[in-house]
Design a protein around this motif. Structure first.
Motif, short mmCIF file in Angstrom:
data_model
loop_
_atom_site.label_atom_id
_atom_site.label_comp_id
_atom_site.label_asym_id
_atom_site.label_seq_id
_atom_site.Cartn_x
_atom_site.Cartn_y
_atom_site.Cartn_z
N ASN A 6 0.91 -1.49 -0.28
CA ASN A 6 -0.26 0.20 -0.41
C ASN A 6 0.98 1.07 0.07
O ASN A 6 0.73 2.07 -0.63
N HIS A 7 2.10 1.30 1.38
CA HIS A 7 2.52 2.21 1.20
C HIS A 7 4.08 1.70 1.19
O HIS A 7 4.37 0.98 2.44
N ILE A 8 5.09 3.15 1.50
CA ILE A 8 6.46 2.99 2.16
C ILE A 8 6.38 4.35 3.21
O ILE A 8 5.68 5.24 2.74
N GLY A 9 6.99 4.24 3.98
CA GLY A 9 6.14 5.35 5.06
C GLY A 9 7.42 5.66 5.49
O GLY A 9 8.50 5.02 5.70
N VAL A 10 7.89 7.31 5.53
CA VAL A 10 8.98 8.23 5.14
C VAL A 10 8.57 8.92 6.71
O VAL A 10 8.47 9.89 6.33
N ALA A 11 9.80 8.91 7.68
CA ALA A 11 9.48 9.33 8.31
C ALA A 11 10.20 10.91 7.99
O ALA A 11 11.64 11.07 6.86
N THR A 12 10.29 12.58 8.63
CA THR A 12 10.60 13.69 8.19
C THR A 12 11.00 14.17 9.42
O THR A 12 9.20 14.91 9.55
N PRO A 13 11.75 15.43 9.49
CA PRO A 13 11.39 16.43 10.20
C PRO A 13 10.48 17.49 9.78
O PRO A 13 9.94 18.60 10.56
N SER A 14 10.25 17.79 8.03
CA SER A 14 9.69 18.03 8.04
C SER A 14 8.84 18.31 6.40
O SER A 14 9.78 17.01 5.26
N ILE A 15 7.59 18.34 6.03
CA ILE A 15 6.64 17.30 5.09
C ILE A 15 7.00 18.50 3.75
O ILE A 15 7.05 17.86 2.42
N GLU A 16 7.11 20.08 4.67
CA GLU A 16 6.93 20.75 3.43
C GLU A 16 8.25 20.34 2.91
O GLU A 16 7.98 20.47 1.43
N ASP A 63 4.02 12.42 22.59
CA ASP A 63 4.42 11.01 23.13
C ASP A 63 4.12 9.71 21.15
O ASP A 63 3.87 9.34 20.73
N SER A 64 5.46 10.57 20.17
CA SER A 64 5.08 10.62 18.92
C SER A 64 5.52 9.39 18.90
O SER A 64 6.57 9.38 19.24
N PRO A 65 5.06 8.03 18.02
CA PRO A 65 5.80 7.07 17.94
C PRO A 65 7.34 7.57 17.42
O PRO A 65 8.22 6.34 17.12
N ILE A 66 7.44 8.31 16.35
CA ILE A 66 8.65 8.50 15.76
C ILE A 66 9.63 9.08 15.86
O ILE A 66 10.87 9.85 14.97
N HIS A 67 8.83 9.84 17.53
CA HIS A 67 10.43 10.71 17.95
C HIS A 67 12.12 10.09 17.90
O HIS A 67 12.62 10.99 17.95
N GLY A 68 11.66 8.50 17.99
CA GLY A 68 13.08 7.66 18.69
C GLY A 68 13.71 7.44 17.26
O GLY A 68 14.78 7.99 17.35
N PHE A 69 13.22 7.75 16.25
CA PHE A 69 13.38 7.26 15.06
C PHE A 69 14.05 8.42 14.18
O PHE A 69 15.12 8.23 13.82
N LEU A 70 13.29 9.31 14.46
CA LEU A 70 14.36 10.72 14.75
C LEU A 70 15.42 11.15 15.18
O LEU A 70 16.42 12.33 14.88
N ALA A 71 15.20 11.42 16.09
CA ALA A 71 16.26 11.33 17.25
C ALA A 71 17.91 10.50 16.37
O ALA A 71 19.11 11.21 16.64
N LYS A 72 17.36 9.32 15.93
CA LYS A 72 18.34 9.03 16.07
C LYS A 72 18.98 9.13 14.03
O LYS A 72 19.96 8.49 13.51
N ASN A 73 17.94 9.26 13.09
CA ASN A 73 17.45 9.89 11.84
C ASN A 73 17.56 11.23 11.92
O ASN A 73 16.02 12.02 11.59
N PRO A 74 18.05 11.89 12.27
CA PRO A 74 18.07 13.71 12.11
C PRO A 74 16.62 14.26 10.58
O PRO A 74 16.10 15.39 10.94
#
Ligand SMILES: CC[C@@H](C(=O)O)C(=O)SCCNC(=O)CCNC(=O)[C@H](O)C(C)(C)COP(=O)(O)OP(=O)(O)OC[C@H]1O[C@@H](n2cnc3c(N)ncnc32)[C@H](O)[C@@H]1OP(=O)(O)O
Ligand SMILES: [Co+2]
Length: 140
Positions: A6-16, A63-74
């Motif tokens: 269905n999709h690939i999720g990509v975490a980002t500090p800025s959607i824009e 409480d975002s579940p992606i805080h940890g991921f972005l801390a490791k991958n800013p």
């Protein structure tokens, strides 16, 4: 059990910034405007592909579940893959019977497409965080 990607999720500090990058580099267009999913702790925007979608996710709330991921991958990065399943509860029970760990309470939540979703622990899937999403009824 497994259905289409269905999709690939990509975490980002800025959607824009990410929307601009996909447009400028790849000529890809966004599917609608960004929206918030407080129950999932993310802000979301989809990028259309000919055969699937990229799901851009930005943290929302403390409480975002992606805080940890972005801390490791800013700068962000590939976060999860999402496969459709016909019946989310049957898929959950079959996976549990095979010893897989369903994250959270194990009760499905409503995802960005309005259908129930669950996540499998990455340690059970070779280091890949896998989301299962019940196929929308109109797609049957
Ligand atoms: C938009 C809504 C919805 C949709 O409809 O599509 C979504 O997609 S919401 C997307 C965001 N939501 C989620 O990711 C929910 C499920 N995720 C979680 O519960 C957690 O993120 C997690 C996977 C349990 C990780 O939590 P975290 O607090 O970051 O824990 P750790 O840092 O301790 O990590 C534990 C372990 O897991 C590895 N890890 C973490 N994230 C990923 C990832 N994205 N891909 C692969 N592996 C990941 C991390 O490296 C740790 O590994 P070890 O060090 O080996 O233990
Ligand atoms: Co997703």
């Amino acid at each position: 059990m497994i259905g289409r990607l269905n999709h690939i999720g990509v975490a980002t500090p800025s959607i824009e910034d990410s929307v601009r990058m996909y447009a400028d580099l790849l000529g890809a267009t966004q599917a609608g405007q960004p929206f918030e999913l407080p129950a999932q702790g993310v802000r979301v925007c989809f990028i259309d592909l000919p055969n699937s979608q990229i799901e851009l996710i930005e943290p929302l709330g403390d409480d975002s579940p992606i805080h940890g991921f972005l801390a490791k991958n800013p700068r962000g990065g590939q976060h999860h893959v999402c496969f459709e399943v016909a019946d989310i509860l049957a898929a959950r029970d079959a996976l549990r019977a095979k010893g897989a760990t369903i994250l959270g309470t194990g009760e499905p939540r409503i995802g960005a497409h309005g259908t129930p979703i669950l996540f499998l622990h990455p340690r059970d899937m070779g280091g890949v965080l896998v989301e299962l999403m019940e196929t929308p009824k109109e797609a049957h």
